[in-house]
Design a protein around this motif. Structure first.
Motif, PDB file in Angstrom:
ATOM      1  N   ASP A  17       0.839  -1.199   0.000  1.00 22.88           N
ATOM      2  CA  ASP A  17       0.000   0.000   0.000  1.00 22.88           C
ATOM      3  C   ASP A  17       0.874   1.249   0.000  1.00 22.88           C
ATOM      4  O   ASP A  17       2.076   1.183   0.248  1.00 22.88           O
ATOM      5  N   ASN A  18       0.225   2.378  -0.263  1.00 15.41           N
ATOM      6  CA  ASN A  18       0.918   3.658  -0.176  1.00 15.41           C
ATOM      7  C   ASN A  18       0.792   4.205   1.248  1.00 15.41           C
ATOM      8  O   ASN A  18      -0.233   4.020   1.904  1.00 15.41           O
ATOM      9  N   ARG A  61      10.255   6.267  -5.247  1.00 14.82           N
ATOM     10  CA  ARG A  61       9.135   5.776  -4.434  1.00 14.82           C
ATOM     11  C   ARG A  61       8.663   6.765  -3.385  1.00 14.82           C
ATOM     12  O   ARG A  61       7.760   6.472  -2.597  1.00 14.82           O
ATOM     13  N   VAL A  62       9.286   7.906  -3.277  1.00 10.78           N
ATOM     14  CA  VAL A  62       8.856   8.899  -2.288  1.00 10.78           C
ATOM     15  C   VAL A  62       8.527  10.224  -2.968  1.00 10.78           C
ATOM     16  O   VAL A  62       9.145  10.594  -3.960  1.00 10.78           O
ATOM     17  N   THR A  63       7.545  10.904  -2.395  1.00 10.86           N
ATOM     18  CA  THR A  63       7.143  12.223  -2.858  1.00 10.86           C
ATOM     19  C   THR A  63       6.923  13.100  -1.641  1.00 10.86           C
ATOM     20  O   THR A  63       6.304  12.662  -0.659  1.00 10.86           O
ATOM     21  N   ALA A  78       5.360   5.179  -1.907  1.00  6.76           N
ATOM     22  CA  ALA A  78       4.594   4.288  -2.783  1.00  6.76           C
ATOM     23  C   ALA A  78       5.017   2.835  -2.557  1.00  6.76           C
ATOM     24  O   ALA A  78       6.180   2.550  -2.274  1.00  6.76           O
ATOM     25  N   ALA A  79       4.033   1.949  -2.662  1.00  3.52           N
ATOM     26  CA  ALA A  79       4.295   0.511  -2.566  1.00  3.52           C
ATOM     27  C   ALA A  79       5.179   0.204  -1.360  1.00  3.52           C
ATOM     28  O   ALA A  79       6.291  -0.310  -1.482  1.00  3.52           O
ATOM     29  N   THR A  80       4.662   0.519  -0.194  1.00  4.28           N
ATOM     30  CA  THR A  80       5.441   0.400   1.035  1.00  4.28           C
ATOM     31  C   THR A  80       5.947  -1.022   1.236  1.00  4.28           C
ATOM     32  O   THR A  80       5.218  -2.000   1.037  1.00  4.28           O
ATOM     33  N   LYS A 112       2.871  -4.087   7.637  1.00  5.20           N
ATOM     34  CA  LYS A 112       2.385  -5.435   7.893  1.00  5.20           C
ATOM     35  C   LYS A 112       2.519  -6.291   6.629  1.00  5.20           C
ATOM     36  O   LYS A 112       2.146  -5.853   5.548  1.00  5.20           O
ATOM     37  N   PRO A 113       3.068  -7.496   6.783  1.00  6.42           N
ATOM     38  CA  PRO A 113       3.259  -8.347   5.596  1.00  6.42           C
ATOM     39  C   PRO A 113       1.938  -8.887   5.068  1.00  6.42           C
ATOM     40  O   PRO A 113       0.942  -8.919   5.774  1.00  6.42           O
TER      41      PRO A 113
END
Lengths: 113, 114
Positions: A17-18, A61-63, A78-80, A112-113
């Motif tokens: 998730d983001n 992946r970061v903003t 993004a896409a943690t 969390k996985p």
């Protein structure tokens, strides 16, 4: 007085998730902001920065988003991934080009996985 | 970037004693700082370490408690004097290479006072 604060002490997200981590700052004269990641037992690690003449800056992946009207800063991941689990701090460069930073309280990101 | 080495990485000290923390940078830097991070808290600036002159302390921090040396542009020490359990914290050395750029941090010194 001067302060940089974060809204939530802990953020828990599902892997993939983001993530959005927020920060409010109080000094409208501040012109440079930094996000740091701190893993257990380590010093803060630079993630991304933004200057006050920008609204948005993207990295890998970061903003980071800056809203000067309401003095708000956010970090989007993004896409943690599990490796993103850490404490995240925003920091405000104290006006006057002194190199001194004012840190927010920190948000713990749990993935969390 | 800058590589910062701090020594010791951790220590357990008796109250009333003093501990000197060393910070070594791999390049000459003008701006060097010491921060404190109390357990579960954020970072607070202690002082600016000035080369060739007395350190500049932030409100709430005094030279008698936190004497700082900066003999050259690559090295600094922070001493935590007459320690009490309230001094248990992580102490971090930081450098800024150019104005309005990011600060780099050492790995910190985790101090426990018993």
């Amino acid at each position: 007085g001067e302060s940089v604060g974060l809204h939530l002490p802990t953020l828990s997200v599902q892997e993939g998730d983001n993530s959005i981590i927020n920060c409010a700052y109080s000094n409208s004269a501040s012109d440079y902001f930094i996000w740091y990641k701190q893993e257990s037992g380590k010093g803060p690690q630079f993630i991304i920065d933004i200057r006050s003449n920008m609204d948005k800056r993207q990295g890998q992946r970061v903003t980071v988003l800056l809203n000067k009207t309401v003095k708000h800063l956010s970090l989007q991941i993004a896409a943690t991934q599990p490796g993103d689990s850490a404490v995240y701090f925003c920091a405000e460069n104290r006006p006057g080009n002194t190199g001194k930073l004012i840190f927010g309280q920190g948000t713990t990101l749990q993935v969390k996985p | 970037s800058a590589v910062i080495s701090q020594k010791p990485s951790r220590d357990i000290c008796q109250r009333g004693t003093s501990l000197t923390i060393q910070c070594q940078v791999d390049s000459q830097v003008t701006m060097m700082f010491w921060y404190r991070q109390q357990p579960g808290q954020s970072l607070t600036l202690i002082a600016t370490a000035n080369q060739g002159s007395e350190a500049t302390y932030e409100s709430g921090f005094v030279i008698d408690k936190f004497p700082i040396s900066r003999p050259n542009l690559t090295f600094s020490t922070l001493t935590v004097s007459n320690m009490s359990p309230e001094d248990s914290s992580i102490y971090l050395c930081s450098v800024v290479l150019q104005q309005n750029t990011e600060a780099f941090f050492g790995q910190g010194t985790r101090l426990t006072v018993v």
